[in-house]
Design a protein around this motif. Structure first.
Motif, mmCIF file in Angstrom:
data_model
loop_
_atom_site.group_PDB
_atom_site.id
_atom_site.type_symbol
_atom_site.label_atom_id
_atom_site.label_comp_id
_atom_site.label_asym_id
_atom_site.label_seq_id
_atom_site.Cartn_x
_atom_site.Cartn_y
_atom_site.Cartn_z
ATOM 1 N N HIS A 208 0.834 -1.214 0.000
ATOM 2 C CA HIS A 208 0.000 0.000 0.000
ATOM 3 C C HIS A 208 0.857 1.248 0.000
ATOM 4 N N GLU A 209 0.416 2.212 -0.791
ATOM 5 C CA GLU A 209 1.015 3.542 -0.747
ATOM 6 C C GLU A 209 0.101 4.438 0.066
ATOM 7 N N PHE A 210 0.683 5.337 0.832
ATOM 8 C CA PHE A 210 -0.112 6.319 1.578
ATOM 9 C C PHE A 210 -0.012 7.630 0.846
ATOM 10 N N ILE A 282 0.006 12.989 -3.215
ATOM 11 C CA ILE A 282 1.457 12.846 -3.075
ATOM 12 C C ILE A 282 1.737 11.612 -2.225
ATOM 13 N N GLU A 283 2.647 10.759 -2.680
ATOM 14 C CA GLU A 283 2.999 9.570 -1.897
ATOM 15 C C GLU A 283 3.925 9.963 -0.749
ATOM 16 N N VAL A 284 3.471 9.707 0.480
ATOM 17 C CA VAL A 284 4.323 10.038 1.633
ATOM 18 C C VAL A 284 4.791 8.792 2.375
ATOM 19 N N GLY A 285 4.230 7.638 2.020
ATOM 20 C CA GLY A 285 4.664 6.411 2.686
ATOM 21 C C GLY A 285 4.332 5.221 1.820
ATOM 22 N N HIS A 286 5.000 4.122 2.114
ATOM 23 C CA HIS A 286 4.795 2.922 1.315
ATOM 24 C C HIS A 286 5.121 1.729 2.194
ATOM 25 N N ILE A 287 4.205 0.765 2.247
ATOM 26 C CA ILE A 287 4.485 -0.436 3.039
ATOM 27 C C ILE A 287 4.362 -1.650 2.125
HETATM 28 MG MG MG Z 1 7.004 3.644 -3.205
#
Ligand code: MG
Ligand code: ATP
Length: 437
Positions: A208-210, A282-287
């Motif tokens: 998942h991208e945040f 905007i992507e600020v995190g990625h798990i």
């Molecule tokens: Mg990423």
């Protein structure tokens, strides 16, 4: 801090090289200066924001049971040859050779290094699960560094890595981090929506991208507005309860959210029209969960209760700490400048002395400054016109401004302005301090 003695170089002109609001405002408010393409020095005001973001990220990682450590920025190439990524990573990796002709690199991420540390240390299922994280600078030689700190070459990331004995455990770690992320972003004053994502070069299938919403975002996003209405910080999902983590995850994945790459018009049509939201993000995190990709390649094993060696199941969890400074400004500014969320503002309040040298003004400002203290208040004690002080306070975005003029000071009154709403009230200094809290 006294503004007359500070290192906060604000500028009036709009910097020509900056294409988006956050970049312009970060330069104009004196938060950062570029030292070479995509590499920035963090000046005192920007540094305070960066540290405040770090603090919230750290508190929520700790609350979720992750443990902080600190790995170096420079890594040996050997580890990356073991995983097979040394060649794969290509030109984004900054490769270095030391005086003994050993191949080194400036870390773009830390899967290899954490797997190496783990395999040297952990031998039994009894020591699992583990979630380890650090907040450390990364280097990726991006083709097109741009938008200031949002796509830099050197940037600060929180990266966590989970190790579990089996898939079920890995999924629990993944859910744990997801909940921690929802709480983190909410405390940062952001609406962050988790979106199913491709796992990219790191591999795996649970990812998942945040994404936070801002008009200048790089991707188009579609989501259910219910995401915005849940209070994740107050929600009583308990990290210790697998049932809670499961219902949390179910809730997350049952609401519609997708970037344009994954957007499914048929499923979107099922969301009631009044709940549909779209915008730029905007992507600020990625798990992501990536199974045994690294533990297998790097021969990392732990013993099961039966004494059988197995490769631990892993995941990694990133937050772009320095990108967040830009992203938060994109999401929260107006024509006059930055509007900091209270939780990460560099100073809670600015004290504006409109007439330095006026005995009542000076005395009242000094009292306010002494009460709030130099960590919470920026005292504008410069010999400048009122207009300059108003403009700079708006530009720097302090949540509160306490405006002290000679007439008010004589009558025991100040003007208290809330930056976010523009509301102003004439109040006593005591009331002003009480409202600021
Ligand atoms: Mg990423
Ligand atoms: P992007 O798709 O934006 O290039 P990524 O998917 O390569 O990012 P990850 O490896 O998932 O990035 O890194 C985790 C987080 O680090 C990202 O969600 C982002 O917030 C941040 N990040 C990644 N690259 C940069 C960069 N060049 N400058 C600033 N922050 C970055």
């Amino acid at each position: 801090m006294r503004l007359s003695r500070s290192f906060i170089p604000t500028i009036k002109e709009i910097p020509a090289e900056a294409q988006i609001a956050s970049h312009r405002l970060m330069l104009r408010a004196g938060l950062v200066r570029q030292t070479s393409a995509g590499i920035y020095a963090w000046l005192p005001l920007g540094h305070r924001v960066l540290k405040n973001i770090e603090r919230i990220v750290r508190q929520e990682q700790d609350a979720a049971g992750a443990q902080e450590l600190l790995m170096p920025t420079i890594q040996p190439a050997e580890l990356w040859r073991e995983s097979g990524r040394y060649e794969d990573y290509g030109k984004e990796m900054l490769r270095i050779r030391d005086r003994h002709e050993r191949d080194m690199l400036y870390g773009p991420t830390n899967e290899e290094m954490i797997t190496d540390l783990f395999r040297q240390t952990v031998k039994s299922y009894r020591e699992l699960p583990q979630i380890l994280y650090h907040i450390q600078w990364k280097f990726r030689d991006e083709v097109r560094p741009r938008f200031g700190v949002m796509r830099g070459r050197e940037f600060l990331m929180k990266d966590a890595y989970s190790f579990d004995i089996d898939y079920v455990g890995a999924v629990a770690s993944y859910r744990r981090m997801m909940l921690a992320y929802m709480r983190t972003f909410q405390r940062l004053g952001l609406k962050a929506i988790p979106m199913a994502a491709d796992s990219g070069p790191i591999g795996g299938d649970l990812s998942h991208e945040f994404i936070i919403l801002a008009p200048t975002g790089e991707s188009q996003v579609y989501y259910d507005k219910d995401f915005e209405e849940i209070d994740w910080v107050k929600s009583d999902f308990d990290y210790g309860s697998p049932d809670d983590l499961q219902s949390f995850f179910y809730l997350m994945t049952s609401m519609y959210a997708a970037t344009d790459e994954k957007h499914a018009p048929a499923a979107w049509q099922i969301v009631p029209p009044e709940r549909r939201r779209e915008g730029r993000g905007i992507e600020v995190g990625h798990i992501f969960y990536f199974g045994t990709k690294y533990s297998k390649a790097m021969n990392c094993t732990v013993a099961t209760p039966e004494g059988r060696p197995v490769h631990p199941e892993m995941g990694s969890y990133g937050i772009g700490v320095s990108r967040l400074v830009g992203a938060i400004i994109e999401a929260s500014h107006d024509d006059a400048g930055i509007i900091w969320p209270d939780s990460i503002a560099p100073f809670k309040a600015a004290i504006l002395n409109l007439k330095r040298g006026d005995a009542a003004c000076d005395a009242l400002c000094e009292t306010l400054y002494a009460t709030l203290g130099p960590a919470a208040a920026l005292y504008d004690d410069r010999d400048d016109r009122a207009g300059v002080k108003f403009a700079d306070a708006d530009l720097m975005g302090h949540p509160w401004q306490i405006v002290v003029g000679p007439r008010g000071a004589a009558a025991g009154k100040v003007e208290l302005k809330r930056r976010a709403t523009g509301e102003r009230h004439e109040v006593t200094p005591e009331d002003a301090l009480a409202r600021i809290g």
